[in-house]
Design a protein around this motif. Structure first.
Motif, PDB file in Angstrom:
ATOM      1  N   UNK A   1       0.815  -1.208   0.000  1.00 49.44           N
ATOM      2  CA  UNK A   1       0.000   0.000   0.000  1.00 49.44           C
ATOM      3  C   UNK A   1       0.848   1.256   0.000  1.00 49.44           C
ATOM      4  N   UNK A   2       0.180   2.373  -0.176  1.00 49.88           N
ATOM      5  CA  UNK A   2       0.753   3.704   0.061  1.00 49.88           C
ATOM      6  C   UNK A   2      -0.258   4.454   0.898  1.00 49.88           C
ATOM      7  N   UNK A   3       0.164   4.972   2.020  1.00 47.40           N
ATOM      8  CA  UNK A   3      -0.754   5.637   2.943  1.00 47.40           C
ATOM      9  C   UNK A   3      -1.442   6.859   2.359  1.00 47.40           C
ATOM     10  N   UNK A   4      -0.822   7.497   1.418  1.00 44.73           N
ATOM     11  CA  UNK A   4      -1.389   8.740   0.909  1.00 44.73           C
ATOM     12  C   UNK A   4      -2.446   8.533  -0.179  1.00 44.73           C
ATOM     13  N   UNK A   5      -2.714   7.297  -0.556  1.00 44.14           N
ATOM     14  CA  UNK A   5      -3.733   7.024  -1.566  1.00 44.14           C
ATOM     15  C   UNK A   5      -5.124   7.209  -0.979  1.00 44.14           C
ATOM     16  N   UNK A   6      -6.022   7.754  -1.765  1.00 51.55           N
ATOM     17  CA  UNK A   6      -7.385   8.008  -1.302  1.00 51.55           C
ATOM     18  C   UNK A   6      -8.123   6.722  -0.963  1.00 51.55           C
TER      19      UNK A   6
ATOM     20  N   UNK B   1       4.082  -0.989   3.507  1.00 53.29           N
ATOM     21  CA  UNK B   1       4.268   0.218   2.704  1.00 53.29           C
ATOM     22  C   UNK B   1       5.134  -0.114   1.491  1.00 53.29           C
ATOM     23  N   UNK B   2       4.669   0.291   0.307  1.00 55.39           N
ATOM     24  CA  UNK B   2       5.417   0.102  -0.937  1.00 55.39           C
ATOM     25  C   UNK B   2       6.767   0.796  -0.800  1.00 55.39           C
ATOM     26  N   UNK B   3       7.843   0.025  -0.866  1.00 58.40           N
ATOM     27  CA  UNK B   3       9.185   0.560  -0.645  1.00 58.40           C
ATOM     28  C   UNK B   3      10.142  -0.120  -1.623  1.00 58.40           C
TER      29      UNK B   3
ATOM     30  N   UNK C   1      -0.467  -0.051  -7.044  1.00 56.71           N
ATOM     31  CA  UNK C   1      -0.549  -0.023  -5.592  1.00 56.71           C
ATOM     32  C   UNK C   1      -1.882   0.622  -5.266  1.00 56.71           C
ATOM     33  N   UNK C   2      -2.686   0.036  -4.442  1.00 55.90           N
ATOM     34  CA  UNK C   2      -2.426  -1.168  -3.653  1.00 55.90           C
ATOM     35  C   UNK C   2      -2.655  -2.450  -4.458  1.00 55.90           C
ATOM     36  N   UNK C   3      -1.858  -3.451  -4.130  1.00 60.13           N
ATOM     37  CA  UNK C   3      -2.031  -4.810  -4.631  1.00 60.13           C
ATOM     38  C   UNK C   3      -2.030  -5.725  -3.416  1.00 60.13           C
ATOM     39  N   UNK C   4      -2.904  -6.721  -3.447  1.00 53.67           N
ATOM     40  CA  UNK C   4      -3.029  -7.642  -2.320  1.00 53.67           C
ATOM     41  C   UNK C   4      -2.586  -9.023  -2.783  1.00 53.67           C
ATOM     42  N   UNK C   5      -1.731  -9.647  -1.982  1.00 52.16           N
ATOM     43  CA  UNK C   5      -1.176 -10.959  -2.292  1.00 52.16           C
ATOM     44  C   UNK C   5      -1.641 -11.966  -1.262  1.00 52.16           C
TER      45      UNK C   5
END
Length: 166
Positions: free
Chosen positions: A84-89, A115-117, A131-135
């Protein structure tokens, strides 16, 4: 300068104390101190969502994962991992969905938000564009992945997860 050192020592002491207290919990599920740090941690980069119960009902703890790759690829249980990225709506929708999965699959699936890093080695292993992608990971392998925008992707992912926990 001296005050700064004193504050640093106090903070480190509190972290050590929190780690020691969480390590003595009888509900600790074979989690080593190298994998997870302390109590509730909403600001951590990589977290395990652990559902629990108290006198008021269901609760959630967020525990920081110190070595994401080791944790995700060596877990004895399936791992539901959201990159994920926290700043995404759309995080306002994804976080409650992940928390719901943590409650629904309590004790049988480890639910993790990361967090996507680009510096995280695990993300080189995982192949994703959005992003986001769920595995869904099991035995160190990707069983299924779904982008949040993928039609029916999350439903298929949940069906695969249900097959693994039967």
């Amino acid at each position: 300068m001296k005050l700064k050192k004193i504050i640093s020592v106090i903070l480190v002491s509190l972290m050590v104390l929190a780690t020691a207290c969480s390590g003595n919990d009888s509900n600790n599920k074979k989690t080593s101190e190298n994998e997870i740090l302390g109590e509730i941690n909403y600001q951590a980069k990589n977290v395990l969502i652990e559902p629990g119960m108290d006198e008021l009902g269901e609760t959630l703890d967020y525990r920081e994962i110190l070595n994401l790759e080791e944790y995700a690829l060596s877990s004895e249980k399936p791992v539901l991992l959201c990159v994920k990225r926290d700043k995404l709506k759309n995080m306002n929708v994804i976080i409650p969905w992940m928390e719901e999965m943590a409650h629904k699959y309590r004790g049988s699936v480890n639910v993790v938000m990361a967090e996507d890093d680009p510096n995280e080695e695990l993300f080189y292993y995982l192949d994703y564009q959005n992003v986001p992608t769920i595995f869904l990971l099991y035995d160190g392998e990707v069983v299924r992945q779904a982008s949040w925008e993928e039609e029916d992707g999350l439903q298929i992912l949940v069906e695969k997860m249900q097959e693994l926990v039967k």
